[in-house]
Design a protein around this motif. Structure first.
Motif, short mmCIF file in Angstrom:
data_model
loop_
_atom_site.label_atom_id
_atom_site.label_comp_id
_atom_site.label_asym_id
_atom_site.label_seq_id
_atom_site.Cartn_x
_atom_site.Cartn_y
_atom_site.Cartn_z
N SER A 176 28.59 33.59 53.53
CA SER A 176 28.41 35.04 53.49
C SER A 176 29.70 35.79 53.22
O SER A 176 29.73 36.74 52.45
N LEU A 221 32.35 34.69 51.67
CA LEU A 221 32.78 34.47 50.30
C LEU A 221 31.98 35.36 49.36
O LEU A 221 32.51 35.92 48.40
N ARG A 222 30.72 35.51 49.68
CA ARG A 222 29.88 36.38 48.88
C ARG A 222 30.42 37.81 48.90
O ARG A 222 30.52 38.47 47.87
N LEU A 245 33.62 38.05 46.84
CA LEU A 245 33.44 37.85 45.40
C LEU A 245 32.43 38.79 44.77
O LEU A 245 32.14 38.68 43.59
N GLU A 246 31.90 39.70 45.59
CA GLU A 246 30.81 40.55 45.11
C GLU A 246 31.03 41.12 43.72
O GLU A 246 30.18 40.98 42.86
#
Lengths: 196, 394
Positions: free
Chosen positions: A178, A180-181, A184-185
């Protein structure tokens, strides 16, 4: 940077159509790793993935006379591997048990990674951004993540090593995903656009 | 987005979710477009950070495998151009070489005077399979790429990786039509072999197994004869059913994957992985249809067939180089290992025989390593001297 004659698409294609082994070795050397990783994520069995990718290259060689690849050999290879993998998983237990047609369709259309999505993901900039994002993870989270992905320890082994419960390991892995998401969004949005 | 949802998504992507959990995710994603977007983001990260790694050693191995395949493939094409005269020449050379070799060995051993170190480890001599041709001539199969030919047979391909391949094979001109020409493949203790029949059917033969099969299939049925254990991946041919003949019974195949084992005392086990298979007892004429995950046990004494559900992986994992034990007693395990490794087993006490073990172990070339792994988990101690293993409670 080392230039190779086969970096030129026409030269490569001609050599492939003639059945020149050197050309196939070039492809194998350049793409095997990526294809293995891709196949492994679809069929979830490393040895099977090796066999499927090997089979793909062998089929390519067998069929070299008919090769007529217009755009990218890389994309052709990924599509071939994808098809071989799909044939395999259609018989695997996990899918055999899905009596529900809707669930089956969902699995194949949303869960399994398409070759187009896979190719879009291989961008160098994205890889670099990922590395940076991993370094920004909170301490414990990063520790668990690295032990799992870099040292390839199982959740149980990680729990033992860090003296925490397996549940905690799972929670940390979820957290890493989550986080990392979030990091990197914006990068991922670009890919999202590219392959809507 | 809640932590719960993140965990569910991760579980699904890892392949660890139940059917119900998958449905929950499916419904959630359909609820709102933003949910689907969110899922896709996580999916991207998951794909970037998962998947098997490749060591340079493994890559080199796989490369070798591929290059070998290409070279063998072009060799096969060149072979067809060879004239008959050249083929005969090979046979004469072989006849001369053997006596010369024997002479050589005789002289060499006479001159050797250093003491010879005896290897005390019990290794599996991944023992050489033997191919018996139609005329009775026996060929020991080495691990190398070559074409094998006989008095009646042509174009049998021996591949160092994929085993024997009959897909390009045929019969010599001197063989009359209508005559079914058979070859027999024998696998010794500790051996393991893969074979492709002329119709494309793949067979994996376990140790201590013999399979008799035609060089090319002619006739209404595709008949093979088995003693031992084999796993079949049968090429589809609805017009010509594939029949595995085992003493006292027949397994009739309708295009599929299944395992047949005649090595257990008094019973023949047939496990179906996928497709459709029927098991017929010849004495009673009774025929039973199997569905995937069924196992049929044919009792030789009574001629009866019993069908039950199993996890086929337990029975077929051997073909991928693994032993699977599910609540197996030490006694069963040791008798199974006895087929692979040349060992004699003695039990230190009676109770140890009934200790059970559950696990999956990769075959080792060294039985010591394998026993160590089992010993570590079960409360069992293995002592090994040469090829004698003593088992006692830890």
């Amino acid at each position: 940077m080392n230039m190779h004659p086969f970096d030129n698409h026409e030269v490569l294609l001609e050599a492939l159509q003639k059945g020149e082994e050197k050309a196939f070795v070039y492809l194998f050397d350049r793409y095997y790793e990526g294809l293995l990783n891709y196949a492994g994520r679809i069929v979830r069995e490393t040895e099977l993935a090796h066999d499927l990718v090997q089979e793909t290259f062998c089929k390519l060689y067998e069929d070299h006379v008919n090769l007529n690849i217009h755009l990218s050999v890389k994309s052709y290879l990924y599509k071939s591997v994808y098809n071989s993998c799909l044939n395999e998983i259609k018989y695997q237990k996990v899918v055999n048990n899905y009596a529900d047609r809707e669930l089956l369709d969902f699995y194949f259309s949303e869960i399994v990674q398409t070759p187009e999505a896979e190719l879009a993901l291989q961008n160098e900039d994205i890889r670099k951004a990922l590395e940076e994002a991993i370094n920004k993870l909170p301490e414990r989270c990063r520790e668990v993540f690295v032990l799992s992905k870099v040292e390839e320890l199982s959740n149980k082994e990680i729990a033992e090593k860090l003296n925490i419960s397996v549940k905690t390991v799972e929670v940390q892995m979820t957290k890493a995903l989550s986080r990392l998401r979030e990091e990197l969004e914006w990068v991922l949005c670009i890919i999202f656009f590219v392959n809507f | 987005m809640t932590n719960e949802m993140d965990e569910l998504i991760r579980k699904v992507l890892d392949g660890k979710a139940s059917e119900e959990e998958m449905r929950v995710l499916m419904r959630w994603m359909k609820e709102d477009g933003s949910h689907r977007e969110y899922f896709n983001m996580l999916k991207k990260v998951w794909n970037m950070t998962n998947g098997p790694k490749l060591s340079p050693e493994r890559k080199a191995l796989e490369m070798e495998r591929f290059v070998g395949y290409m070279q063998n493939s072009s060799l096969k094409k060149r072979e067809h151009l060879k004239s008959k005269v050249v083929r005969l020449w090979y046979r004469y050379v072989a006849v001369l070489l053997i006596p010369l070799l024997l002479l050589g060995i005789y002289f060499w051993s006479e001159q050797k005077s250093e003491p010879i170190l005896v290897n005390t480890e019990t290794n599996v001599d991944f023992g050489k399979p033997v191919l018996m041709m139609a005329d009775g001539r026996e060929v020991i199969l080495e691990q190398k790429n070559e074409i094998i030919e006989g008095a009646s047979e042509i174009g049998i391909q021996n591949d160092s990786l994929f085993g024997l391949n009959y897909m390009g094979a045929g019969l010599q001109a001197n063989v009359s039509t209508g005559e079914e020409v058979y070859n027999t493949l024998s696998i010794p203790v500790g051996g393991f072999y893969q074979l492709s029949l002329s119709d494309g059917t793949k067979v994996w033969l376990n140790s201590m197994t013999k399979l008799r099969y035609p060089v090319t299939f002619r006739g209404e049925q595709r008949n093979v004869y088995l003693a031992g254990e084999a796993y079949f991946d049968v090429a589809k041919d609805a017009d010509h059913p594939f029949v595995v003949n085992v003493e006292g019974m027949e397994v009739k195949v309708y295009g599929t994957r299944f395992n047949v084992n005649t090595l257990e005392e008094g019973v023949v086990q047939t496990v179906l992985e996928r497709g459709k298979v029927s098991v017929k007892a010849l004495k009673t004429g009774e025929e039973v249809m199997l569905k995937p995950d069924d196992m049929a046990e044919f009792y030789k004494e009574s001629g009866m067939v019993k069908v039950g559900k199993v996890d086929p992986f337990t029975y077929t994992a051997w073909k991928d180089g693994k032993f699977v034990f599910e609540n197996a007693t030490i006694e069963t395990i040791m008798s199974r290992l006895g087929r692979w490794y040349d060992i004699k087993v003695f039990y230190g006490d009676e109770q140890v025989k009934n200790q059970t073990f559950t696990g999956i172990i990769t075959r080792h070339s060294n039985v010591k390593d394998l026993l160590y792994l089992i010993g570590e988990t079960a409360m069992v101690q293995f002592d090994q001297k040469d090829n004698v293993v003593t088992v006692r409670t830890r």
